[in-house]
Scaffold this motif. Structure first.
Motif, PDB file in Angstrom:
ATOM      1  N   UNK A  26       0.626  -1.302   0.017  1.00 31.22           N
ATOM      2  CA  UNK A  26       0.101  -0.194   0.203  1.00 31.22           C
ATOM      3  C   UNK A  26       0.755   1.322  -0.008  1.00 31.22           C
ATOM      4  N   UNK A  27       0.710   2.157  -1.072  1.00 29.59           N
ATOM      5  CA  UNK A  27       1.357   3.298  -1.179  1.00 29.59           C
ATOM      6  C   UNK A  27       0.674   4.477  -0.480  1.00 29.59           C
ATOM      7  N   UNK A  28       0.988   5.232   0.749  1.00 27.98           N
ATOM      8  CA  UNK A  28       0.277   5.994   1.321  1.00 27.98           C
ATOM      9  C   UNK A  28       0.993   7.449   1.164  1.00 27.98           C
ATOM     10  N   UNK A  29       0.372   8.485   0.213  1.00 32.33           N
ATOM     11  CA  UNK A  29       0.887   9.900   0.222  1.00 32.33           C
ATOM     12  C   UNK A  29       0.718  10.606   1.529  1.00 32.33           C
ATOM     13  N   UNK A  30       1.355  11.152   2.090  1.00 33.80           N
ATOM     14  CA  UNK A  30       0.812  12.066   3.326  1.00 33.80           C
ATOM     15  C   UNK A  30       1.419  13.336   3.264  1.00 33.80           C
ATOM     16  N   UNK A 111      -0.082  -3.649  -5.884  1.00 32.77           N
ATOM     17  CA  UNK A 111       0.186  -2.299  -5.230  1.00 32.77           C
ATOM     18  C   UNK A 111      -1.285  -1.551  -5.177  1.00 32.77           C
ATOM     19  N   UNK A 112      -1.491  -1.511  -3.819  1.00 35.61           N
ATOM     20  CA  UNK A 112      -2.636  -0.729  -3.691  1.00 35.61           C
ATOM     21  C   UNK A 112      -2.329   1.080  -3.565  1.00 35.61           C
ATOM     22  N   UNK A 113      -2.893   1.791  -4.139  1.00 29.67           N
ATOM     23  CA  UNK A 113      -2.843   3.232  -3.813  1.00 29.67           C
ATOM     24  C   UNK A 113      -4.067   3.887  -3.292  1.00 29.67           C
ATOM     25  N   UNK A 114      -4.119   4.674  -2.176  1.00 32.73           N
ATOM     26  CA  UNK A 114      -5.172   5.020  -1.765  1.00 32.73           C
ATOM     27  C   UNK A 114      -4.777   6.305  -0.943  1.00 32.73           C
ATOM     28  N   UNK A 115      -5.606   7.058  -0.381  1.00 31.38           N
ATOM     29  CA  UNK A 115      -5.295   8.483   0.483  1.00 31.38           C
ATOM     30  C   UNK A 115      -5.223   7.919   1.843  1.00 31.38           C
ATOM     31  N   UNK A 209     -11.421  10.200 -11.299  1.00 28.36           N
ATOM     32  CA  UNK A 209     -10.750  11.101 -10.370  1.00 28.36           C
ATOM     33  C   UNK A 209     -10.717  10.438  -8.942  1.00 28.36           C
ATOM     34  N   UNK A 210     -11.026   9.085  -8.753  1.00 29.48           N
ATOM     35  CA  UNK A 210     -10.952   8.419  -7.650  1.00 29.48           C
ATOM     36  C   UNK A 210      -9.330   8.068  -7.482  1.00 29.48           C
ATOM     37  N   UNK A 211      -8.823   7.833  -6.426  1.00 28.00           N
ATOM     38  CA  UNK A 211      -7.322   7.427  -6.047  1.00 28.00           C
ATOM     39  C   UNK A 211      -7.301   6.290  -5.178  1.00 28.00           C
ATOM     40  N   UNK A 212      -8.420   5.299  -5.522  1.00 28.54           N
ATOM     41  CA  UNK A 212      -8.274   4.062  -4.653  1.00 28.54           C
ATOM     42  C   UNK A 212      -8.360   2.857  -5.557  1.00 28.54           C
TER      43      UNK A 212
END
Length: 285
Positions: A26-30, A111-115, A209-212
């Motif tokens: 999981x990549x979590x940009x913060x 890879x899972x990308x999410x907020x 436009x989703x980021x999940x």
């Protein structure tokens, strides 16, 4: 007998008894997610453990001044440095490059990308009005659904959608997607953005436009090498290019809950950039 209840049909819907041997990164940009990060990490760890999945969380922090990195370090001590991996950057460098940076440290094959702002991961049923935060009472369910759909149809990408009532291809036990916590203006902006992109680009998915999303690691690496956008247009371009390259994409309805702590980072500049991005993709892809 209902043909959709046959053993073959149920298997096609993703009901497997064999263990999942894949690893999920999981990549979590913060940025300024000090309060949200412990909650989302706990929820992710919970769902991965309950489904006996191998996992890791890559936290890509853009020099948050609120202490997000310090929180990530403490979380690594709790869950293990192989589970919570902090990979900071020196400043705010954009959402797209955050995923590119995080990819360099992923050891999973998906890879899972999410907020990290808690908006995608769980279904929330009750509101703690005294503190104006959402409390989750149901088990996080979207990631297991993503995985089931990917396995059932051997998909390259699974993306969450707020604008469908059923999964595509078909998947059992899904609920209609939706948005909670947005005013009418923000809903119209989101709908308008997706309508514009769907009309101009015809990407074949309902929520650009989703980021999940869930990607095969090699697929994500390939698409990212071609992607030019580095802001919020990044998510849209990724999906448009995936379709153009012939990758298979599935959609799972998700419930989008407005962020718990902090403020949305979407501003007028991002909206203008989105419109420009649609036009750029129309003329180049």
């Amino acid at each position: 007998m209902n043909p959709f209840e046959s053993a073959f049909s149920l298997n096609m819907q993703g009901q497997y008894s064999s263990p999942n041997t894949h690893k999920y990164s999981v990549i979590l940009p913060t940025y300024n997610e000090r309060k949200n990060l412990p909650i989302i990490v706990w929820l992710l760890a919970k769902v991965f453990r309950e489904h006996e999945l191998a996992w890791e969380i890559i936290v890509v922090d853009d020099a948050s001044p609120d202490g997000t990195q310090e929180v990530a370090v403490e979380l690594a001590k709790v869950y293990g440095e192989d589970k919570v991996v902090l990979r900071p950057r020196p400043g705010k460098l954009g959402l797209g490059t955050a995923y590119i940076h995080g990819l360099d440290f992923c050891s999973g094959d998906f890879v899972i990308i999410m907020d990290a702002d808690f908006s995608h991961h769980v279904r929330c049923h009750q509101c703690c009005r005294s503190f104006r935060i959402l409390i989750p009472f149901d088990q996080p369910k979207f990631i297991p659904q993503f995985i089931r759909l990917q396995q059932a149809y051997n998909l390259d990408i699974v993306t969450g959608t707020r604008y469908r009532s059923t999964a595509t291809p078909s998947l059992s036990d899904t609920r209609p997607g939706g948005v909670h916590g947005w005013d009418l203006k923000r809903k119209l902006v989101s709908r308008g953005a997706n309508f514009l992109a769907a009309t101009v680009l015809n990407p074949g998915v309902s929520d650009l436009t989703g980021s999940f999303r869930l990607y095969r690691l090699p697929v994500l690496r390939h698409i990212i090498t071609l992607t030019q956008s580095r802001g919020y247009v990044f998510q849209m371009e990724m999906m448009v290019r995936a379709r153009a390259l012939g990758y298979t994409v599935g959609e799972v309805p998700i419930t989008f809950v407005d962020r718990i702590f902090g403020e949305s980072k979407l501003g007028a500049d991002e909206v203008v950039g989105y419109v420009k991005g649609v036009w750029s993709l129309f003329t180049s892809v």
